[in-house]
Design an enzyme around this catalytic site. Structure first.
Site, PDB file in Angstrom:
ATOM      1  N   LYS A  91       0.845  -1.201   0.000  1.00 20.91           N
ATOM      2  CA  LYS A  91       0.000   0.000   0.000  1.00 20.91           C
ATOM      3  C   LYS A  91       0.880   1.250   0.000  1.00 20.91           C
ATOM      4  O   LYS A  91       1.945   1.259   0.648  1.00 20.91           O
ATOM      5  CB  LYS A  91      -0.884  -0.038   1.258  1.00 20.91           C
ATOM      6  CG  LYS A  91      -1.950   1.029   1.360  1.00 20.91           C
ATOM      7  CD  LYS A  91      -2.820   0.777   2.595  1.00 20.91           C
ATOM      8  CE  LYS A  91      -3.922   1.779   2.785  1.00 20.91           C
ATOM      9  NZ  LYS A  91      -4.769   1.473   3.977  1.00 20.91           N
ATOM     10  N   SER A 166      -9.658   1.030   3.288  1.00 20.07           N
ATOM     11  CA  SER A 166      -8.927   1.909   2.394  1.00 20.07           C
ATOM     12  C   SER A 166      -7.803   1.215   1.616  1.00 20.07           C
ATOM     13  O   SER A 166      -7.198   1.842   0.744  1.00 20.07           O
ATOM     14  CB  SER A 166      -8.309   3.054   3.199  1.00 20.07           C
ATOM     15  OG  SER A 166      -7.350   2.551   4.129  1.00 20.07           O
ATOM     16  N   SER A 190      -9.548  -1.493   7.420  1.00 19.44           N
ATOM     17  CA  SER A 190      -9.128  -1.255   6.033  1.00 19.44           C
ATOM     18  C   SER A 190      -8.480  -2.410   5.307  1.00 19.44           C
ATOM     19  O   SER A 190      -8.225  -2.305   4.111  1.00 19.44           O
ATOM     20  CB  SER A 190      -8.172  -0.069   5.984  1.00 19.44           C
ATOM     21  OG  SER A 190      -8.922   1.097   5.901  1.00 19.44           O
TER      22      SER A 190
HETATM   23  N1  GLN Z   1     -12.753   3.548   7.387  1.00 21.89           N
HETATM   24  C1  GLN Z   1     -11.960   4.009   8.482  1.00 21.89           C
HETATM   25  C2  GLN Z   1     -11.560   5.431   8.259  1.00 21.89           C
HETATM   26  O1  GLN Z   1     -11.944   5.999   7.278  1.00 21.89           O
HETATM   27  C3  GLN Z   1     -10.779   3.117   8.708  1.00 21.89           C
HETATM   28  C4  GLN Z   1      -9.708   3.304   7.722  1.00 21.89           C
HETATM   29  C5  GLN Z   1      -8.533   2.410   7.914  1.00 21.89           C
HETATM   30  O2  GLN Z   1      -8.626   1.337   8.540  1.00 21.89           O
HETATM   31  N2  GLN Z   1      -7.415   2.873   7.398  1.00 21.89           N
HETATM   32  O3  GLN Z   1     -10.870   6.024   9.071  1.00 21.89           O
END
Ligand code: GLN
Length: 498
Positions: A91, A166, A190
């Site tokens: 990532k 994400s 994520s």
């Molecule tokens: N969906 C969550 C956020 O927007 C978690 C994101 C993540 O785990 N990086 O913060």
């Protein structure tokens, strides 16, 4: 490192089939047919191009330099590292020296870190080959990988749908077989969420087991480097390589984990959180019940448990996340690194403001504003400190059930299969998070190891189930996940047919 950045992606479909989906398969192929190893590596490179053209999975591809001495030494059999020549993706919020690390944000579009994240370095040291950096929600703030400066990631199973987020790019990279495994970061869900949507294993280790050094932070106390693979065994292999103390991350635990719980299925007590078992969720959660029933048929004891405070997990995370974002994002001011606006030279403050306005998307700016509000002297007590207390209660709920009642929790990952991009875009980022992270965020707040295991298809789309184990029972969790995997055999039954 044996890579060079290539900026242009070629739009062509791969002409070599890659049936290999596990590290073991890959290594046995390389060992048996060393001469064709270079062709195999080249085939992965083609799949990177394909994953990019179809799913926008990457932010940059790194052409593996197959003439590099260490690659040649591996292929000539002079060295036998554990992950010999295994292609992997990372990532784009993990630093890789001499390569752009952009967090899919205009703010860091040209940022080249001076060092490599510990986890990436450990994988390279083990012989794995990095094929590219993957697309994501900007600075990992999102749940569908649509809020990326590089455009949305789409699901390889159906490109009209989201890949989840994400870490959607990493999921799409593995699902479309351009990498055998990939790293993502799981802060609130994520990795587990895109794993479920893309038919993969998504494993978030216990907080403190895997170094965050070189991972650009979102929420420092819940960020965990996490792993996408096709099979649980590979998640364990990658975990073994990347886990362990690191002097560069003071939150990495140095003490050994407690003795492992007995993972024979007839010795395992599985908890079903009753707060999730409510009529409004029922239409979506059939798979969850089926897993509980199957585990019971195979000897596990399945009991209802209560996690009374987990319904506040999303609200609690929202506040804590915004507070960390407010301070973590303060470094991007156009002076030390990253984008710098030329729109205003009236004053330094005007330059900061213009830089941050141009460099961040609306989601990031919104969270910075919210976090600064939550941290104001007059609101700190009501928001930040209150959220910290609620987090304690959430942790205590888990401690109670794991100390006295069960060994592992079985929960949904998501409400069902991946939504279409069109329907997902209708929701704002906050609402997306509320729906997508509902089942995953509590385990993040408690730092627990959790895994999404693919179990079934609904129509043409995959769906996974989540297991959550007590703190530091990572190997136990992986054992139970392997039981579930062997009951469903998703990986043997369903394939994208690339
Ligand atoms: N969906 C969550 C956020 O927007 C978690 C994101 C993540 O785990 N990086 O913060």
């Amino acid at each position: 490192m044996a890579t060079t950045v290539r900026t242009a992606f070629v739009r062509n479909a791969p002409n070599t089939r890659l049936p290999l989906t596990s590290i073991a398969q890959f290594l046995s192929h390389i060992n048996q047919e060393r001469l064709s190893a270079l062709n195999l590596i080249e085939a992965y490179h083609q799949h990177v191009q394909h994953a990019q053209a179809e799913s926008n999975a990457y932010t940059s591809d790194l052409t593996v330099n197959i003439d590099a001495p260490q690659v040649q030494a591996m292929l000539d059999g002079l060295s036998q590292p554990r992950l010999m020549a295994v292609p992997f993706a990372v990532k784009d919020n993990f630093c890789v020296q001499e390569n752009i690390t952009s967090c899919a944000s205009l703010m860091l579009q040209d940022f080249v870190p001076a060092y490599t994240a510990t986890v990436v370095q450990r994988l390279l040291n083990a012989g794995a080959l990095l094929v590219g950096k993957t697309n994501m929600d900007e600075f990992a703030m999102g749940s569908g990988s649509i809020d990326s400066w590089r455009g949305a990631v789409t699901n390889p199973w159906d490109t009209t749908r989201i890949a989840g987020g994400s870490s959607g790019g990493s999921a799409a990279a593995v699902a479309s077989r351009s990498a055998i495994f990939a790293l993502g970061s799981d802060t609130g869900g994520s990795v587990r969420n895109p794993a479920s949507y893309c038919g993969l294993v998504g494993y978030k280790p216990s907080y403190g087991h895997v170094s965050r050094h070189g991972l650009i932070p979102l929420v420092n106390s819940t960020d965990v480097p996490a792993i996408f693979t096709h099979v649980v065994e590979d998640a364990r292999t990658v975990y073994d390589v990347i886990a362990g103390p690191d002097a560069k991350d003071s939150t990495c635990l140095t003490t050994p984990p407690p003795p492992q719980r007995d993972s024979k299925l007839n010795k395992v007590k599985v908890g079903i959180p009753q707060e999730l078992n409510v009529p409004e969720y029922q239409p979506y959660l059939g798979f969850w019940r089926s897993v509980a029933e199957r585990l019971e048929e195979h000897g596990a004891e399945v009991v209802p448990v209560s996690l009374p405070h987990s319904e506040y997990a999303n609200a609690c995370y929202t506040v804590l996340c915004a507070c960390d974002v407010a301070s973590n994002m303060a470094r991007y001011d156009g002076v030390e690194f990253g984008h710098r606006s030329t729109a205003s030279d009236v004053s330094t403050n005007a330059m900061y403001a213009a830089t941050r306005h141009e460099g961040f998307n609306e989601v990031v700016r919104g969270r910075i504003l919210a976090g600064n509000f939550f941290l104001l002297k007059r609101s700190q007590q009501e928001y930040f400190l209150y959220a910290a207390k609620v987090r304690r209660l959430i942790v205590q709920d888990f401690t109670k059930v794991f100390d006295k009642e069960v060994d592992v929790l079985c929960m949904p990952v998501t409400f069902g299969v991946a939504p279409t991009l069109e329907e997902f875009k209708k929701l704002d980022n906050r609402t997306q998070q509320e729906l997508q992270d509902l089942f995953t965020v509590a385990a993040s707040l408690a730092g627990l190891p959790a895994i999404s295991v693919p179990i079934a298809m609904e129509g043409h789309l995959p769906v996974g189930i989540q297991l959550v184990a007590p703190n530091r029972q990572d190997n136990f969790l992986l054992d139970v996940a392997q039981h579930v995997e062997s009951l469903y055999k998703f990986h043997e039954k369903f394939s994208l047919g690339l």
